[in-house]
Design an enzyme around this catalytic site. Sequence first.
Site, PDB file in Angstrom:
ATOM      1  N   SER A  59       0.842  -1.201   0.000  1.00 44.68           N
ATOM      2  CA  SER A  59       0.000   0.000   0.000  1.00 44.68           C
ATOM      3  C   SER A  59       0.875   1.248   0.000  1.00 44.68           C
ATOM      4  O   SER A  59       1.957   1.259   0.597  1.00 44.68           O
ATOM      5  CB  SER A  59      -0.885  -0.001   1.231  1.00 44.68           C
ATOM      6  N   TYR A  72      -2.249  -0.526  10.231  1.00 43.61           N
ATOM      7  CA  TYR A  72      -2.423  -0.931   8.825  1.00 43.61           C
ATOM      8  C   TYR A  72      -1.138  -0.634   8.047  1.00 43.61           C
ATOM      9  O   TYR A  72      -0.598  -1.495   7.356  1.00 43.61           O
ATOM     10  CB  TYR A  72      -3.605  -0.171   8.218  1.00 43.61           C
TER      11      TYR A  72
END
Length: 472
Positions: free
Chosen positions: A193, A208
């Site tokens: 990501s 995350y």
Amino acid sequence: MIPACIHHLTTQPSWLLFLSFIGFLSFLKHSISILKWVFITFLRPPKNLKKYGSWALVTGATDGIGKAFARQLARKGLNLIIVSRNYDKLRTVSKEIQADFPYTQIKIIPLDFSGNISAGVRLIEDEIKGLDVGILINNVGITYPSAMYFHEVDEKVWMNIVKVNLEGTTMVTKAVLSGMIQRKRGAIVNIGSGAAIVVPSHPLFTIYAATKAYIDKLSKSLDVEYKHYGIDVQCQVPLYVATKMVSKVAAIERSSLFIPLADDYAEAAVRQIGYEARCTPYWAHSLQWCFARLLPEPLLDSWRLSIDNGCEFFSILCPGFHQRAQTQGQSLDFYIGLEGLREAESLTLSVMCKIFPYIPMRGNQVKVMSELSALCVPYSLELSAFQRVVSFTYYLVRVVSFTYSLVRVVSFTYSLVGVVRDSYIPFTLFSSAHYFQLTIFSLLSSAYCLQLTLLSLAYYAQDAAVRYWVEL
Ligand SMILES: NC(=O)c1ccc[n+]([C@@H]2O[C@H](COP(=O)([O-])OP(=O)(O)OC[C@H]3O[C@@H](n4cnc5c(N)ncnc54)[C@H](OP(=O)(O)O)[C@@H]3O)[C@@H](O)[C@H]2O)c1
């Protein structure tokens, strides 16, 4: 023409020749990078994925990017093993894909990665026994339900994120890898990501981002370990893609130029399988990454923090906003030390409040801004002269570094446009029309050291000021 150019060169002052030379090197470097990017993104032919094996396994395949990957791989003629937590959804996706690609064989494996992963992975091992699984897409991933400070995140929530994103990816990789080693071929794609790679920090989604940083390192290291077994391991780095996950955490409902649909993203992503160990497959995402690199870290940090609090641009200039957004109704004590900064921000805020009604904003931003305006304006604080000086210096440094970044982006874009428009080639450099562009290029490159020093100072000053107020 060449003698005329040489004559022209020899009549130039040496300082200009030196600067031009640096500028030209910088220009050359940028040109090569741009050409390489164009080739990799648009022109390089994709690998023949069937050479890795006839089956592909995709995790988190019932929605968003994973589902789109499964479709693209079926289009390339691969058979599929799709893994996700919901059996009915798996059946529906399987039927949809088979309706479009009737010759695709599909196996479904229901597995909840937040449950008993070991048992689930044993199931995967049994199902893939004897199958020529050449491609693994480790796509499954979850995040917080919304932006939160770490101390506010429920332990079960962040433990699940670690379990799904980190344990799930690692264990499925191990399960599939042994077959690939025997066959001496395979491609593993781990979905990372931008949260971990493109921006220097990803506040309010910390766990995350941390799990995605793990994915990045895992991929890079495995790629080196298994290259000589004929296995390509890759971390693909998406930025925002219009999926269920992103609509939940970033209030993004529709696709746009920079936020592709999952299908468009996956089409670009499949083209990159088997190449670089880390890549940003979608062209508009890599442009965003490129521009992000031009900005100083503190600015990106503030921007991330403010976006996740829903007050974007305003927070960049007024760093105390996001703290106040958080403090309404809770843990005010922690931020009380930052009160002094309000004084310095009031100037901007009062101007902003005047133009605020004319700026288009999303629903939640309007709400946050109204609350902040009510909270911050008007106010008066009893500050000592020293406190005022520190506050204003802090604020000034922020404004200067923000303005500087804008100037840098604008001047870079300006010179690039000039170069393209005037077909800027080395031997016509010294015609007077090109002096300005040349100087900008030269200055851009030779001012790099100065810029780094200034940014370090700015960073240091900001850090020191915040610590000063918190400790007060
Ligand atoms: N979308 C973005 O902007 C973006 C940006 C950067 C990185 N990523 C990464 O891309 C990957 C896919 O994201 P996405 O946006 O496509 O997400 P999504 O739309 O939420 O889809 C996630 C998929 O994973 C499945 N899943 C969720 N929790 C699971 C669990 N505990 N066990 C098994 N399966 C589970 C979901 O199943 P259900 O259908 O049952 O919900 C769904 O199929 C993630 O790794 C994410 O971190 C996404």
